[in-house]
Design a protein around this motif. Structure first.
Motif, PDB file in Angstrom:
ATOM      1  N   ARG A   1       0.608  -1.413   0.043  1.00 55.59           N
ATOM      2  CA  ARG A   1      -0.226  -0.214  -0.022  1.00 55.59           C
ATOM      3  C   ARG A   1       0.660   0.980   0.282  1.00 55.59           C
ATOM      4  NH1 ARG A   1      -3.605  -0.769   3.276  1.00 55.59           N
ATOM      5  NH2 ARG A   1      -5.418  -1.695   1.439  1.00 55.59           N
ATOM      6  N   ILE A   2       0.635   2.483  -0.513  1.00 52.89           N
ATOM      7  CA  ILE A   2       0.916   3.116  -1.082  1.00 52.89           C
ATOM      8  C   ILE A   2       0.519   4.339  -0.218  1.00 52.89           C
ATOM      9  CG2 ILE A   2       2.134   5.405  -2.434  1.00 52.89           C
ATOM     10  CD1 ILE A   2       2.920   3.171  -4.446  1.00 52.89           C
ATOM     11  N   HIS A   3       1.073   4.929   1.131  1.00 51.13           N
ATOM     12  CA  HIS A   3       0.696   5.761   1.868  1.00 51.13           C
ATOM     13  C   HIS A   3       0.889   7.257   1.505  1.00 51.13           C
ATOM     14  CE1 HIS A   3      -1.307   3.545   4.662  1.00 51.13           C
ATOM     15  NE2 HIS A   3      -1.219   2.677   4.684  1.00 51.13           N
ATOM     16  N   PHE A   4       0.056   8.832   0.948  1.00 52.35           N
ATOM     17  CA  PHE A   4       0.414   9.902   1.209  1.00 52.35           C
ATOM     18  C   PHE A   4       1.019  10.308   1.887  1.00 52.35           C
ATOM     19  CE2 PHE A   4      -2.347   9.315  -2.694  1.00 52.35           C
ATOM     20  CZ  PHE A   4      -1.571   9.403  -3.656  1.00 52.35           C
ATOM     21  N   ALA A   5       2.110  11.288   2.514  1.00 48.21           N
ATOM     22  CA  ALA A   5       1.896  11.581   4.164  1.00 48.21           C
ATOM     23  C   ALA A   5       2.958  12.596   3.672  1.00 48.21           C
ATOM     24  CB  ALA A   5       3.300  10.592   4.842  1.00 48.21           C
ATOM     25  N   ALA A   6       3.198  13.618   4.770  1.00 42.27           N
ATOM     26  CA  ALA A   6       4.037  14.687   4.527  1.00 42.27           C
ATOM     27  C   ALA A   6       5.002  15.182   5.299  1.00 42.27           C
ATOM     28  CB  ALA A   6       2.715  15.997   4.969  1.00 42.27           C
ATOM     29  N   TYR A   7       5.812  15.995   5.360  1.00 40.30           N
ATOM     30  CA  TYR A   7       6.964  16.085   6.645  1.00 40.30           C
ATOM     31  C   TYR A   7       6.316  17.304   6.837  1.00 40.30           C
ATOM     32  CZ  TYR A   7       9.994  13.206   4.333  1.00 40.30           C
ATOM     33  OH  TYR A   7      10.929  12.207   3.307  1.00 40.30           O
ATOM     34  N   ASP A   8       7.113  17.209   8.273  1.00 41.98           N
ATOM     35  CA  ASP A   8       6.241  18.065   9.393  1.00 41.98           C
ATOM     36  C   ASP A   8       7.045  19.998   9.128  1.00 41.98           C
ATOM     37  OD1 ASP A   8       9.087  18.270  10.334  1.00 41.98           O
ATOM     38  OD2 ASP A   8       7.418  17.009  12.370  1.00 41.98           O
ATOM     39  N   HIS A   9       7.096  21.120   9.602  1.00 35.95           N
ATOM     40  CA  HIS A   9       7.963  22.163   9.100  1.00 35.95           C
ATOM     41  C   HIS A   9       9.213  21.766  10.346  1.00 35.95           C
ATOM     42  CE1 HIS A   9       5.928  23.327  13.068  1.00 35.95           C
ATOM     43  NE2 HIS A   9       6.961  23.648  13.162  1.00 35.95           N
ATOM     44  N   LYS A  10       8.962  21.147  10.697  1.00 35.67           N
ATOM     45  CA  LYS A  10      10.306  20.894  11.280  1.00 35.67           C
ATOM     46  C   LYS A  10      11.531  20.587  10.460  1.00 35.67           C
ATOM     47  CE  LYS A  10       8.985  22.211  16.217  1.00 35.67           C
ATOM     48  NZ  LYS A  10       8.333  21.348  17.136  1.00 35.67           N
ATOM     49  N   ASN A  11      11.555  19.588   9.523  1.00 37.17           N
ATOM     50  CA  ASN A  11      11.554  18.754   8.883  1.00 37.17           C
ATOM     51  C   ASN A  11      13.575  19.915   8.092  1.00 37.17           C
ATOM     52  OD1 ASN A  11      12.989  17.713   5.972  1.00 37.17           O
ATOM     53  ND2 ASN A  11      12.382  15.664   7.600  1.00 37.17           N
TER      54      ASN A  11
ATOM     55  N   HIS B   1      15.497  18.613   5.610  1.00 41.00           N
ATOM     56  CA  HIS B   1      14.910  19.097   4.080  1.00 41.00           C
ATOM     57  C   HIS B   1      14.211  19.567   3.498  1.00 41.00           C
ATOM     58  CE1 HIS B   1      18.889  17.265   4.816  1.00 41.00           C
ATOM     59  NE2 HIS B   1      18.981  15.618   5.727  1.00 41.00           N
ATOM     60  N   TYR B   2      13.000  18.502   3.965  1.00 40.55           N
ATOM     61  CA  TYR B   2      11.781  18.632   2.924  1.00 40.55           C
ATOM     62  C   TYR B   2      10.988  18.950   3.920  1.00 40.55           C
ATOM     63  CZ  TYR B   2      14.629  15.006   0.591  1.00 40.55           C
ATOM     64  OH  TYR B   2      15.654  14.561  -0.385  1.00 40.55           O
ATOM     65  N   PRO B   3      11.201  20.492   4.142  1.00 37.81           N
ATOM     66  CA  PRO B   3       9.757  20.760   5.381  1.00 37.81           C
ATOM     67  C   PRO B   3       8.414  20.920   4.709  1.00 37.81           C
ATOM     68  CG  PRO B   3      11.605  22.651   4.941  1.00 37.81           C
ATOM     69  CD  PRO B   3      11.779  21.180   4.328  1.00 37.81           C
ATOM     70  N   ASN B   4       7.229  20.913   5.403  1.00 40.09           N
ATOM     71  CA  ASN B   4       5.913  21.079   4.760  1.00 40.09           C
ATOM     72  C   ASN B   4       5.796  19.724   3.417  1.00 40.09           C
ATOM     73  OD1 ASN B   4       5.119  22.593   7.177  1.00 40.09           O
ATOM     74  ND2 ASN B   4       5.440  24.081   5.830  1.00 40.09           N
ATOM     75  N   GLN B   5       6.747  18.951   3.138  1.00 40.95           N
ATOM     76  CA  GLN B   5       6.495  18.671   1.281  1.00 40.95           C
ATOM     77  C   GLN B   5       5.709  17.145   1.432  1.00 40.95           C
ATOM     78  OE1 GLN B   5       8.246  21.500  -0.607  1.00 40.95           O
ATOM     79  NE2 GLN B   5       7.889  19.797  -1.935  1.00 40.95           N
ATOM     80  N   THR B   6       4.614  16.784   0.616  1.00 36.31           N
ATOM     81  CA  THR B   6       3.861  15.781   0.591  1.00 36.31           C
ATOM     82  C   THR B   6       5.411  14.800   0.135  1.00 36.31           C
ATOM     83  OG1 THR B   6       2.447  16.667   0.070  1.00 36.31           O
ATOM     84  CG2 THR B   6       2.832  14.115  -1.162  1.00 36.31           C
ATOM     85  N   THR B   7       5.047  13.500   0.242  1.00 36.02           N
ATOM     86  CA  THR B   7       6.258  11.985   0.129  1.00 36.02           C
ATOM     87  C   THR B   7       5.501  10.944   0.342  1.00 36.02           C
ATOM     88  OG1 THR B   7       8.069  10.933   0.861  1.00 36.02           O
ATOM     89  CG2 THR B   7       6.826  11.624   2.677  1.00 36.02           C
ATOM     90  N   ALA B   8       5.655   9.870  -0.087  1.00 34.62           N
ATOM     91  CA  ALA B   8       4.823   8.557   0.122  1.00 34.62           C
ATOM     92  C   ALA B   8       5.651   7.607   0.783  1.00 34.62           C
ATOM     93  CB  ALA B   8       5.214   7.903  -1.275  1.00 34.62           C
ATOM     94  N   ILE B   9       4.619   6.560   1.171  1.00 32.33           N
ATOM     95  CA  ILE B   9       5.359   5.874   2.320  1.00 32.33           C
ATOM     96  C   ILE B   9       4.839   3.934   2.024  1.00 32.33           C
ATOM     97  CG2 ILE B   9       5.921   4.670   4.616  1.00 32.33           C
ATOM     98  CD1 ILE B   9       5.121   7.802   5.783  1.00 32.33           C
ATOM     99  N   LEU B  10       6.001   3.052   1.984  1.00 32.11           N
ATOM    100  CA  LEU B  10       5.352   2.069   1.350  1.00 32.11           C
ATOM    101  C   LEU B  10       5.547   1.200   2.668  1.00 32.11           C
ATOM    102  CD1 LEU B  10       6.071   3.531  -1.314  1.00 32.11           C
ATOM    103  CD2 LEU B  10       6.638   1.480  -2.283  1.00 32.11           C
ATOM    104  N   ILE B  11       3.901   0.434   2.402  1.00 35.09           N
ATOM    105  CA  ILE B  11       4.430  -0.460   3.147  1.00 35.09           C
ATOM    106  C   ILE B  11       3.637  -2.064   3.114  1.00 35.09           C
ATOM    107  CG2 ILE B  11       2.026   0.265   4.865  1.00 35.09           C
ATOM    108  CD1 ILE B  11       3.045   0.067   7.401  1.00 35.09           C
ATOM    109  N   GLY B  12       3.780  -2.976   3.359  1.00 32.52           N
ATOM    110  CA  GLY B  12       3.290  -4.534   3.009  1.00 32.52           C
ATOM    111  C   GLY B  12       2.244  -4.744   3.611  1.00 32.52           C
ATOM    112  N   THR B  13       1.036  -4.993   2.935  1.00 39.74           N
ATOM    113  CA  THR B  13      -0.161  -5.571   3.603  1.00 39.74           C
ATOM    114  C   THR B  13       0.195  -7.091   3.503  1.00 39.74           C
ATOM    115  OG1 THR B  13      -1.198  -6.285   1.071  1.00 39.74           O
ATOM    116  CG2 THR B  13      -1.299  -3.920   2.069  1.00 39.74           C
ATOM    117  N   SER B  14      -1.516  -7.784   4.281  1.00 47.21           N
ATOM    118  CA  SER B  14      -0.937  -8.820   4.924  1.00 47.21           C
ATOM    119  C   SER B  14      -2.801  -9.038   4.299  1.00 47.21           C
ATOM    120  CB  SER B  14      -0.655  -9.533   5.605  1.00 47.21           C
ATOM    121  OG  SER B  14      -1.106  -8.128   7.359  1.00 47.21           O
TER     122      SER B  14
END
Length: 120
Positions: free
Chosen positions: A58-68, A70-83
Motif C-alpha cells: 500500500r502506498i500512503h501519501f504523507a507529509a513531513y512537518d515544518h521542522k524537517n 530537508h523537506y519541510p511541509n513536503q508531501t511524500t509517499a510511504i510504502l508498507i506491506g499488506t497482509s
C-alpha cells in the motif's frame, strides 16, 4: 496493475497539479512535491524482502512537518506491506497491527526523493 495510455496519465498528473498541488502550495506557501523517485534497487529490495504472508504493497501519501531539515511541509509517499485480514488487505498504519520496527520487512519504507525540491 494495468497500463494506461500516456495521454490519460498526463491528464491525471496535470489535474493533480491544477487542483490538489495548487491548494497545498497556496496553503503552505511552498512548491509541493509532485512526484517521488525511488531507486530501482531500493524498491526491488523492499519487495523481495516482504515475507510470504504479504499480499501487496500500500502506498500512503504523507507529509513531513515544518521542522524537517530537508523537506519541510513536503508531501511524500510511504510504502508498507499488506497482509490479508479476513476479506481485506490491511497494513500496520491503517489497522494498528504494529508496531513494526525499522528492520521489519513489511515497512514502512520512505527513502524516495520528493520532486520538487529534488528532481533526479
Amino acid at each position: 496493475m494495468e497500463p494506461i495510455d500516456l495521454s490519460i496519465a498526463q491528464k491525471m498528473v496535470d489535474h493533480y497539479a491544477a487542483t490538489r498541488k495548487k491548494l497545498i502550495d497556496k496553503e503552505h506557501n511552498i512548491n509541493d512535491t509532485q512526484s517521488v523517485w525511488i531507486s530501482l534497487d531500493k524498491l526491488k529490495s523492499f519487495i523481495n524482502n516482504l515475507p510470504e504472508h504479504a499480499t501487496g504493497v500500500r502506498i500512503h501519501f504523507a507529509a513531513y512537518d515544518h521542522k524537517n531539515d530537508h523537506y519541510p511541509n513536503q508531501t511524500t509517499a510511504i510504502l508498507i506491506g499488506t497482509s490479508e485480514n479476513y476479506t481485506e488487505h490491511s497494513d500496520a498504519i491503517e489497522s494498528s497491527i504494529g508496531p513494526l520496527g525499522p528492520e521489519d520487512p513489511m515497512g514502512p519504507f520512505n527513502q524516495g526523493n520528493p520532486c520538487p525540491p529534488f528532481c533526479p
